[in-house]
Write an enzyme that holds these catalytic residues in place. Structure first.
Site, short mmCIF file in Angstrom:
data_model
loop_
_atom_site.label_atom_id
_atom_site.label_comp_id
_atom_site.label_asym_id
_atom_site.label_seq_id
_atom_site.Cartn_x
_atom_site.Cartn_y
_atom_site.Cartn_z
N TYR A 53 22.27 -10.81 13.73
CA TYR A 53 20.85 -10.91 13.33
C TYR A 53 20.58 -9.86 12.26
CZ TYR A 53 17.70 -14.24 15.37
OH TYR A 53 17.01 -15.38 15.63
N GLU A 55 17.31 -9.77 10.21
CA GLU A 55 15.99 -10.00 9.59
C GLU A 55 15.66 -8.86 8.64
OE1 GLU A 55 13.16 -10.39 12.72
OE2 GLU A 55 13.71 -12.47 13.14
N THR A 225 20.04 -25.32 -4.69
CA THR A 225 20.93 -25.38 -3.53
C THR A 225 22.24 -24.74 -3.98
OG1 THR A 225 21.76 -27.55 -4.21
CG2 THR A 225 19.97 -27.53 -2.60
N LYS A 228 25.92 -28.17 -4.24
CA LYS A 228 26.14 -29.38 -5.06
C LYS A 228 27.12 -29.03 -6.19
CE LYS A 228 21.82 -31.51 -3.74
NZ LYS A 228 20.77 -30.73 -3.17
#
Ligand SMILES: Cc1ncc(COP(=O)(O)O)c(C=O)c1O
Length: 434
Positions: A53, A55, A225, A228
């Site tokens: 984790y 954050e 993205t 691709k």
């Protein structure tokens, strides 16, 4: 249990992964938004970083134990900045749609006006479609291509922008075969006082290789993205180019208080629209950006363009109608109406012949989005396998022999064997890609 291989721990899932790997190995993968990530990228994605984790951002986390993932995220950010000449990036968006959500949260209030590229003309769902949050939360208006040319007309877009007066003007597409004139878009945005957002999800790899126009000097914000043409892991990213004159600040609400738009966008990703970042995917993004910085990445992207053009030429010669008459990028949009076959049927019969494409609306389509009159075909994945112009011309011939014989199952079967033989000449992954 912890150290067992997947094959031992869960043979059921393992066998499905094996089958999917075989499918990818033996199939002509022509979906324009797909590509094959390297084993190095996949190894990073399958690593222990999935457990962490983190954050927050490097150096400013809400969790302990982040000293190594901090370095990983900094590597990803620095490599992305170098690759695209960006001043600021955020590599945490879980996907392209998530990157776009953070842009809306930053620049738009609910009910504000968006002017975007019509989905049925090549745009994307997240650019204001009524079924997407972007069309539900914001007042979406659209521009589209011209019927005669299949291309955008900047004068018409300017007129539309003056009429709509959008808060944000968006560029970017999932099925447009021509390049964008970013300078002209920026001029329009400046004239109507709008933010300019470019979504380069499809073309990021070609832009990184400097083979298409560069949006970063013109757009206030750019999203992409990473999976691709960029050939990385499934994910998203947000970038800001140089904004030395603080043009964003000048048109932004409360602009006096905002010094750094990167910081606002960071907050729109977390805590604005996401929770903890996927550190294993961020590691894989770092690997992919490292690959894209190598000289052979440009050679690959050059070949993508050559292959798409070779296929466009071959299909045109066989009487196929390409929207806009050809392509400047990695994809083709084929209008099948003169062949009396719908996009759905084409997708299905090509699938039976192991050629994977997707049905797609063509501009001014007379069929529904579930049927469509066209198919979208892309060159990135088969170019990654090492195929060049002769193979793309051959693939065009194979497509034609299926589309010209829509009910001939024997022909579809024969074509599948030919596709398999072609793929065997250009091996992809070892038996199981994990
Ligand atoms: C232009 C554009 N933007 C955004 C997206 C969404 O990306 P994702 O599927 O990663 O959410 C896509 C995906 O096809 C796209 O083509």
């Amino acid at each position: 249990m912890l150290n067992k291989r997947l094959s031992e721990q869960d043979p059921e899932v393992f066998s499905l992964v094996e089958k999917e790997t075989d499918r990818q190995n033996q199939n002509a993968e022509m979906i324009a938004s797909e590509n094959f990530a390297s084993k190095a990228v996949m190894e990073a994605m399958g690593s222990a970083l999935t457990n962490k984790y983190a954050e927050g951002l490097p150096g400013k986390r809400y969790y302990g134990g982040c000293k190594f993932v901090d370095v990983v995220e900094d590597l990803a950010r620095d490599r992305a900045k170098t690759l695209f000449g960006a001043d600021w990036v955020n590599v945490q968006p879980h996907s392209g749609a998530q990157a776009n959500a953070a842009v809306y949260l930053t620049f738009m209030k609910p009910g504000d006006k968006l002017l975007g590229f019509d989905l049925s003309h090549g745009g994307h769902l997240t650019h204001g479609s009524p079924v997407n949050f972007s069309g539900i939360m914001y007042d979406a208006h659209f521009y589209g291509v011209e019927k005669e040319t299949g291309r955008l007309d900047m004068n018409k877009i300017r007129e539309k922008a003056k009429e709509v007066k959008p808060r944000m003007l968006s560029i970017g597409a999932s099925a447009y075969t021509r390049d964008f004139d970013y300078e002209a878009f920026r001029d329009i945005a400046d004239e109507v006082g709008a933010f300019l957002w470019m979504d380069m999800a499809h073309t990021a790899g070609l832009i990184a290789a400097k083979l298409l126009n560069d949006p970063l000097p013109w757009a206030h914000v750019t999203t992409t993205t990473t999976h691709k043409t960029l050939r990385g892991p499934r994910g998203g990213m947000i970038l800001v180019g140089r904004d030395t004159e603080n043009t964003i600040g000048k048109i932004a609400p409360k602009s006096g208080r905002v010094k750094n738009w990167g910081e606002v966008l960071d907050g729109a990703v977390f805590p604005g629209t996401q929770g903890g970042p996927l550190m294993h995917v961020i590691a894989a993004k770092a690997v992919a950006f490292g690959e894209a910085l190598q000289p052979d990445f440009k050679v690959y992207q050059q070949q993508v363009l050559k292959n798409a053009k070779a296929m466009a030429g071959a299909l045109t010669e066989m009487g196929y109608n390409l929207v806009s008459g050809g392509t400047d990028n990695h994809l083709l949009l084929i209008d099948l109406r003169n062949k009396n076959i719908t996009g759905t049927t084409a997708e299905n019969i090509l699938g039976a012949a192991e050629i994977t494409v997707n049905k797609n609306m063509v501009p001014f389509d007379t069929e529904s989005p579930f049927v469509t009159s066209g198919i979208r075909v892309g060159a990135p994945a088969m170019t990654t396998r090492g195929m060049k112009e002769p193979e793309f011309e051959y693939l065009a011939k194979l497509m034609d022999q299926v589309l010209s014989n829509p009910t001939d199952e024997q022909m579809h079967h024969k074509t599948a064997q030919e596709v398999k033989a072609l793929c065997e000449r250009f091996p992809l992954y070892d038996a199981v890609a994990i």
